[in-house]
Design an enzyme around this catalytic site. Structure first.
Site, PDB file in Angstrom:
ATOM      1  N   CYS A  35       2.167   2.680  13.050  1.00 42.29           N
ATOM      2  CA  CYS A  35       2.980   2.232  11.880  1.00 42.29           C
ATOM      3  C   CYS A  35       4.405   2.868  11.750  1.00 42.29           C
ATOM      4  O   CYS A  35       5.095   2.046  10.897  1.00 42.29           O
ATOM      5  CB  CYS A  35       2.213   2.428  10.632  1.00 42.29           C
ATOM      6  SG  CYS A  35       0.898   1.315  10.413  1.00 42.29           S
ATOM      7  N   ALA A  44      -1.964  -7.125   0.538  1.00 46.16           N
ATOM      8  CA  ALA A  44      -2.075  -8.390   1.023  1.00 46.16           C
ATOM      9  C   ALA A  44      -2.010  -8.611   2.399  1.00 46.16           C
ATOM     10  O   ALA A  44      -2.761  -9.383   3.178  1.00 46.16           O
ATOM     11  CB  ALA A  44      -1.379  -9.221   0.338  1.00 46.16           C
ATOM     12  N   THR A  53       9.330  -7.540 -13.072  1.00 47.33           N
ATOM     13  CA  THR A  53       8.842  -8.849 -12.728  1.00 47.33           C
ATOM     14  C   THR A  53       7.880  -9.205 -11.641  1.00 47.33           C
ATOM     15  O   THR A  53       8.107  -8.839 -10.506  1.00 47.33           O
ATOM     16  CB  THR A  53      10.080  -9.836 -12.782  1.00 47.33           C
ATOM     17  OG1 THR A  53      10.864  -9.559 -13.877  1.00 47.33           O
ATOM     18  CG2 THR A  53       9.401 -11.202 -12.595  1.00 47.33           C
ATOM     19  N   ALA A  61       0.718  -1.207  -0.071  1.00 52.70           N
ATOM     20  CA  ALA A  61       0.092   0.005  -0.019  1.00 52.70           C
ATOM     21  C   ALA A  61       0.828   1.339  -0.017  1.00 52.70           C
ATOM     22  O   ALA A  61       0.372   2.181  -0.391  1.00 52.70           O
ATOM     23  CB  ALA A  61      -0.982  -0.065   1.112  1.00 52.70           C
ATOM     24  N   THR A  62       2.214   1.000   0.705  1.00 49.66           N
ATOM     25  CA  THR A  62       3.010   2.212   0.420  1.00 49.66           C
ATOM     26  C   THR A  62       3.151   2.646  -0.823  1.00 49.66           C
ATOM     27  O   THR A  62       3.051   4.022  -1.432  1.00 49.66           O
ATOM     28  CB  THR A  62       4.401   2.069   1.438  1.00 49.66           C
ATOM     29  OG1 THR A  62       3.967   1.902   2.746  1.00 49.66           O
ATOM     30  CG2 THR A  62       5.025   3.413   1.305  1.00 49.66           C
TER      31      THR A  62
HETATM   32  C1  PLP Z   1      -0.408  -0.856   6.389  1.00 53.66           C
HETATM   33  C2  PLP Z   1      -1.002   0.245   6.069  1.00 53.66           C
HETATM   34  C3  PLP Z   1      -0.206   1.236   4.993  1.00 53.66           C
HETATM   35  C4  PLP Z   1       0.963   0.460   4.344  1.00 53.66           C
HETATM   36  O1  PLP Z   1       0.951  -0.532   3.725  1.00 53.66           O
HETATM   37  P1  PLP Z   1       2.321  -1.523   3.166  1.00 53.66           P
HETATM   38  O2  PLP Z   1       1.693  -2.636   2.396  1.00 53.66           O
HETATM   39  O3  PLP Z   1       3.061  -2.123   4.684  1.00 53.66           O
HETATM   40  O4  PLP Z   1       3.116  -0.640   2.627  1.00 53.66           O
HETATM   41  C5  PLP Z   1      -1.006   1.999   4.210  1.00 53.66           C
HETATM   42  N1  PLP Z   1      -1.903   2.633   4.726  1.00 53.66           N
HETATM   43  C6  PLP Z   1      -2.495   2.095   5.731  1.00 53.66           C
HETATM   44  C7  PLP Z   1      -3.941   2.631   6.280  1.00 53.66           C
HETATM   45  C8  PLP Z   1      -2.211   0.965   6.338  1.00 53.66           C
HETATM   46  O5  PLP Z   1      -2.888   0.350   7.492  1.00 53.66           O
END
Ligand code: PLP
Length: 405
Positions: free
Chosen positions: A331, A205, A245, A76-77
């Site tokens: 986090c 994931a 990849t 997500a980052t």
């Molecule tokens: C954990 C989290 C992220 C970061 O996700 P990663 O896959 O660890 O990079 C971003 N936003 C929220 C709201 C999260 O809880």
């Protein structure tokens, strides 16, 4: 993790253990099918490509979008960076202004800072004491040169759920793209970006019992067709939006975790809300314990509580052999500052430092919750017995207005 550990894990919002069924689905893609999904000239490549196609459909099905609208990333980052920087770079002819919220995850806030360094302008919206965005303030903040509004679906620290459908309407009225970091919401509650007017959406994931290092960005390709500039180039994978990849086993695991979430989410949410409420109700019965954020709308698995007159860190240390939770801005626990999320909700620095986040998940049991209640109660009594501020409070002197740290 499946109950064998003595140390109880209530930190599922930081990361979740991988479900065994997910690992089982992944294993063949390490051993029997090691192909590169971009190798179009032999059966190894085709097997990998088929597996990625299926996983893409599984993740898309969970949020009711088309598989073609998903870009796989490292998490997500990266998805947040790709969406925010990618939109900023592509829509410069419309403008350079972005609207976001003070309680966003650092991955959004830092990407917005990067945009400011590239010459963009960012408005950071305030929230109310429950952590909710005000729709009138949002409408006022959007300008003709606003290219993107970025508002998280559900908060990682408090679990508060934003009114995304209403936010989507405000953005549609003003013809602005809307993106949402839905990392905590996907797989926990039903999330439908198209229905909510959300054009870009991030998820990961490892927050839904899949492996770490795999995520996705949903990018609407119809009404509107959103274009984003790639941040990682080299080979043109993922429709040119993200080269490199593909992590085939990881993506297969993500797909499996999404398929499991789709069938198990509703029942699981009910079970977790019950357990969470059992924990929360018991701890709120202690004197001078307060909930941060609303009882609802809220994710079912999280409870954020402040234990007045003591520090969350001290409490965590007192039960560290028995219970794993998060304090502060979870986090980024490399960063000991009080949570920016709680401070933005108008909570004092002292009360923010007194906060702990309990987050439950698939392998949390009633026995673990009952044990956690005992463990926390014992630790609170112990740490407060050593706290001068608590002693003064008992004697009728309340240090809270001046701080007790
Ligand atoms: C954990 C989290 C992220 C970061 O996700 P990663 O896959 O660890 O990079 C971003 N936003 C929220 C709201 C999260 O809880």
């Amino acid at each position: 993790m499946e109950n064998k550990n003595k140390l109880i894990y209530l930190d599922y919002n930081s990361t979740t253990p991988v479900d065994r069924r997910v690992v089982d689905a992944m294993l063949p893609y390490f051993y029997d099918h090691p192909g590169n999904a971009a190798s179009h000239h032999h059966a190894y490549g085709w097997a990998a490509e088929d597996a990625v196609d299926q996983a893409r459909k599984q993740v898309a099905d969970l949020i009711n979008v088309s598989a073609k609208e998903l870009v796989f990333t490292s998490g997500a980052t990266e998805s947040n960076n790709l969406a925010i920087k990618g939109v900023f770079q592509t829509y410069q002819s419309k403008g350079k202004h972005i609207v976001t919220v003070k309680t966003e995850h650092k991955a959004v806030l830092d990407a917005c800072l990067a945009v400011e360094k590239m010459g963009g302008e960012v408005t950071y919206l305030e929230v109310d004491e429950e952590g909710l965005v005000n729709l009138d303030l949002l409408a006022e903040a959007i300008r003709p040169d606003t290219v993107l509004v970025s508002i998280m679906w559900a908060n990682n620290e408090t679990g508060v759920i934003q009114p995304m459908e209403a936010i989507g309407k405000v953005c549609a009225e003003q013809n602005t793209l809307l993106m949402s970091d839905a990392t905590q919401a996907v797989g926990k509650i039903p999330i439908f970006p198209k229905e909510a007017g959300v054009h870009l959406l991030s998820c990961s994931a490892h927050k839904l019992y899949g492996p770490k290092g795999v995520g996705a960005l949903y990018v609407s390709n119809r009404q509107p067709r959103v274009k984003i500039g790639a941040q990682i180039v080299g080979g043109g994978h993922e429709e040119g939006m993200r080269s490199g990849t593909l992590n085939v086993p990881g993506i297969v695991g993500f797909g499996k975790s999404a398929a499991l979430a789709k069938t198990e989410m509703a029942k699981e949410a009910e079970r977790l809300a019950k357990l969470r409420n059992r924990l929360e109700t018991a701890l709120l019965e202690l004197p001078e314990v307060y909930r941060n954020g609303p009882a609802s709308p809220r994710l079912p698995q999280v409870s954020n509580l402040s234990f007045k007159y003591i520090k969350g860190e001290a409490l965590m240390m007192a039960f560290k052999e028995e219970l794993a939770v998060s304090s502060g801005s979870a986090c980024t626990s490399a960063n000991p500052d009080p949570s920016h999320v709680l401070l933005s909700m108008g909570i004092s620095e002292n009360m923010a430092e007194a906060a702990l986040r309990f987050s439950l998940g698939r392998f949390t049991t009633t026995e673990q919750i009952d044990r956690s209640i005992e463990v926390v109660k014992k630790a609170v009594a112990k740490v407060r017995a050593e706290s001068p501020a608590w002693q003064l409070f008992q004697d009728g002197v309340d240090l809270a207005p001046m701080g007790w740290a």
